[in-house]
Design a protein around this motif. Structure first.
Motif, short mmCIF file in Angstrom:
data_model
loop_
_atom_site.label_atom_id
_atom_site.label_comp_id
_atom_site.label_asym_id
_atom_site.label_seq_id
_atom_site.Cartn_x
_atom_site.Cartn_y
_atom_site.Cartn_z
N SER A 1 0.82 -1.21 0.00
CA SER A 1 0.00 0.00 0.00
C SER A 1 0.86 1.26 0.00
O SER A 1 0.48 2.28 -0.58
CB SER A 1 -0.94 0.00 1.20
OG SER A 1 -0.21 -0.07 2.41
N HIS B 1 2.33 1.65 -3.46
CA HIS B 1 1.24 2.06 -4.35
C HIS B 1 0.90 3.53 -4.15
O HIS B 1 0.64 4.26 -5.12
CB HIS B 1 0.00 1.19 -4.10
CG HIS B 1 -1.16 1.56 -4.97
ND1 HIS B 1 -2.34 2.07 -4.47
CD2 HIS B 1 -1.31 1.51 -6.33
CE1 HIS B 1 -3.17 2.30 -5.47
NE2 HIS B 1 -2.58 1.98 -6.60
N ARG B 2 0.89 3.98 -2.92
CA ARG B 2 0.59 5.40 -2.67
C ARG B 2 1.64 6.30 -3.29
O ARG B 2 1.31 7.35 -3.87
CB ARG B 2 0.48 5.66 -1.16
CG ARG B 2 0.06 7.08 -0.83
CD ARG B 2 -0.32 7.24 0.62
NE ARG B 2 -0.63 8.63 0.91
CZ ARG B 2 -1.81 9.21 0.69
NH1 ARG B 2 -2.79 8.49 0.15
NH2 ARG B 2 -2.02 10.48 0.98
N ALA C 1 3.40 5.52 -5.92
CA ALA C 1 3.17 5.43 -7.36
C ALA C 1 2.01 6.34 -7.79
O ALA C 1 2.09 7.04 -8.82
CB ALA C 1 2.88 3.99 -7.75
N CYS C 2 0.94 6.34 -7.03
CA CYS C 2 -0.21 7.19 -7.35
C CYS C 2 0.17 8.68 -7.29
O CYS C 2 -0.32 9.49 -8.08
CB CYS C 2 -1.37 6.90 -6.40
SG CYS C 2 -2.16 5.29 -6.68
N HIS C 3 1.04 9.02 -6.34
CA HIS C 3 1.53 10.40 -6.25
C HIS C 3 2.29 10.78 -7.53
O HIS C 3 2.08 11.87 -8.08
CB HIS C 3 2.43 10.55 -5.03
CG HIS C 3 3.19 11.83 -4.98
ND1 HIS C 3 2.61 13.04 -4.63
CD2 HIS C 3 4.50 12.10 -5.24
CE1 HIS C 3 3.52 13.99 -4.67
NE2 HIS C 3 4.67 13.46 -5.03
N ASN D 1 1.99 9.35 -10.50
CA ASN D 1 1.07 9.37 -11.63
C ASN D 1 0.19 10.62 -11.61
O ASN D 1 -0.07 11.24 -12.66
CB ASN D 1 0.20 8.11 -11.62
CG ASN D 1 0.99 6.86 -11.97
OD1 ASN D 1 2.00 6.93 -12.66
ND2 ASN D 1 0.53 5.72 -11.48
N ALA D 2 -0.26 11.01 -10.43
CA ALA D 2 -1.15 12.18 -10.31
C ALA D 2 -0.43 13.48 -10.66
O ALA D 2 -1.04 14.41 -11.20
CB ALA D 2 -1.72 12.26 -8.90
N MET E 1 -3.29 -2.19 -8.42
CA MET E 1 -2.13 -1.60 -7.75
C MET E 1 -0.86 -1.86 -8.56
O MET E 1 -0.03 -0.98 -8.75
CB MET E 1 -1.98 -2.18 -6.34
CG MET E 1 -3.08 -1.76 -5.38
SD MET E 1 -3.08 -2.72 -3.84
CE MET E 1 -1.58 -2.08 -3.06
N ASP F 1 -0.69 0.45 -11.55
CA ASP F 1 -0.31 1.82 -11.17
C ASP F 1 1.18 1.92 -10.88
O ASP F 1 1.85 2.88 -11.29
CB ASP F 1 -1.10 2.25 -9.92
CG ASP F 1 -2.56 2.49 -10.19
OD1 ASP F 1 -2.92 2.73 -11.36
OD2 ASP F 1 -3.36 2.43 -9.23
N ARG G 1 3.26 1.55 -14.07
CA ARG G 1 3.13 2.77 -14.88
C ARG G 1 4.00 3.89 -14.32
O ARG G 1 4.66 4.63 -15.06
CB ARG G 1 1.67 3.22 -14.91
CG ARG G 1 1.44 4.53 -15.66
CD ARG G 1 0.01 5.00 -15.51
NE ARG G 1 -0.12 6.40 -15.93
CZ ARG G 1 -1.02 7.25 -15.47
NH1 ARG G 1 -1.88 6.86 -14.54
NH2 ARG G 1 -1.07 8.49 -15.90
N ALA G 2 4.04 4.00 -12.99
CA ALA G 2 4.80 5.09 -12.36
C ALA G 2 6.30 4.92 -12.53
O ALA G 2 7.02 5.89 -12.78
CB ALA G 2 4.45 5.16 -10.87
#
Length: 432
Positions: A205, A208-209, A211-213, A215-216, A239, A242, A245-246
């Protein structure tokens, strides 16, 4: 099944890397390097040969187990009760091996139930822990001595000076999963870009967080990573997508329950977890509960230990050529990242490590929503009248990382339950 030559031998490590790992083994009393070489070979042996080796280990284990008074009449694993944290904590000294004279390592973990477990392991167990971990990293392209970024809490990284020295020798840098604020993640990304790391390893997690940062914010790092290995929680397909991708490199999952001797990893096919059956005896009960026995730990016996996880085993061998048993899916292991209304976040293990050394706290649960975080502590010596004073230090530590409109401490109130009746120590309430 493909031939073992589908995988090339691991590159020879540098002399400096070898010396570093041998120094770690010398200080810890482990034999990680030799065992890693053994596991590299054993993973490609036939299922029949591996099962024969495991059978011999089970026989030896039962013979030794029968020297303990409480198990003197046991003749097979089927006659053993399924043990859990409560049983082990209650019979800890009775379960220790009086004949073991080697190095003993004390462990304490909160685990997915929020109930601390104190147990003891042997140097052989520690060797398997690290050799199995390094084997999982090699799938992701790791080479002995490569720089590694750990995105984790103290359950993976430790906090003492001795642990810090070990990780310096391992060429590992710790990035705290207990601070996942926007500012911290921006700093982590910059460090990963400039640090020359070849592998990221950490809580699923938390990775993943991050990575989302990335990507965003449409941030693409120029890095030297070969791969990423996630642990501690389920890595869902979304997950994984994401994360890949990051960072632009493959992401793998590693599964373990050290107190039960479970160590398993994804191979290149990412179709399940290859279980190191040489280390543990596993059983999957009718309700899919994974029960396991660490066959290597001679410091303390914890037979048929309930891991608290639900799994499904694969009936088909993996096409990678490994003969190890394959866990097709881990069905029930997912913790939440705790996120406050301002976007600050900590990994759920933050609370496990916050409370685990407090003997007054037997179990706990943290429930939060968009406004309030409630900490429910259970313990016979905890009383509501004194709770605010007793928890002031905990309050300050939580407030240093999270900013909820309301932070409440309660004690011995009923836990929030879920449909499957399984206790979870971190629960996110849906928005009203």
């Amino acid at each position: 099944m493909n031939a073992p030559n589908a995988i090339s031998p691991a590159p020879a490590p540098s002399l400096l890397a070898t010396l570093r790992f041998r120094l770690i083994d010398l200080v810890r009393g482990t034999n990680t390097l030799e065992l890693l070489d053994t596991l590299r070979r054993q993973q490609y042996e036939s299922p029949e040969k591996l099962e024969a080796q495991a059978g011999l280990a089970r026989t030896r284990y039962l013979e030794e187990l029968r020297t303990l008074p409480m198990f003197s009449a046991v003749r097979s694993f089927d006659e053993l009760p399924v043990t859990n944290k409560k049983f082990i904590n209650a019979h800890r000294e009775e379960l220790r091996n009086p004949h073991y004279k080697g190095k003993v390592v004390r462990k304490k973990t909160g685990g997915s139930t929020g109930e601390p477990l104190v147990y003891y392991t042997s140097s052989d167990t520690q060797s398997y822990l690290w050799a199995g971990l390094l084997l999982s990293w090699e799938v992701a392209g790791y080479r002995l001595g490569d720089p590694v970024a750990f995105l984790s809490g103290s359950s993976l990284s430790g906090t003492g000076m001795k642990q810090q020295a070990y990780y310096a020798l391992l060429n590992v840098r710790i990035f705290s999963a207990f601070d996942m604020s926007t500012a911290a993640m921006t700093q982590y990304a910059e460090s990963i870009q400039s640090g020359g790391y070849r592998l990221i390893y950490g809580y699923a997690s938390a990775v993943h967080r991050l990575a989302c940062h990335l990507n965003a914010t449409n941030t693409r790092l120029q890095h030297r990573l070969r791969g990423i290995v996630c642990t501690a929680e389920m890595l869902t397909p979304a997950m994984r997508k994401d994360i890949e991708r990051a960072f632009g490199v493959p992401c793998y999952s590693q599964y373990g329950c050290n107190d039960a001797g479970v160590s398993a990893f994804e191979c290149e096919n990412q179709q399940g977890f290859h279980l190191l059956s040489m280390r543990c005896h596993t059983e999957v009960l009718e309700d899919n509960r994974l029960v396991a026995t660490d066959l290597v730990n001679r410091a303390m016996y914890m037979p048929r230990h309930d891991t608290g996880d639900l799994v499904r085993m694969s009936e088909q061998p993996c096409s990678c050529g490994r003969g190890l048993p394959l866990i097709a899916e881990v069905l029930g292991r997912q913790n939440d990242v705790v996120v406050d209304p301002r976007g600050n976040a900590v990994h759920s293990e933050f609370f496990t490590h916050l409370f685990r050394e407090d003997a007054r706290i037997e179990r706990f649960q943290v429930v939060f929503d968009d406004r309030t975080l409630t900490v429910n502590l259970h313990g016979a010596s905890l009383h509501a009248a004194q709770l605010e004073a007793q928890c002031e230090a905990y309050r300050q530590r939580i407030l240093a990382s999270l900013a909820f409109d309301e932070l409440r401490f309660v004690c011995n109130e009923p836990f929030v339950t879920q449909a499957n009746s399984k206790h979870r120590f971190i629960i996110r309430r849906p928005a009203a």
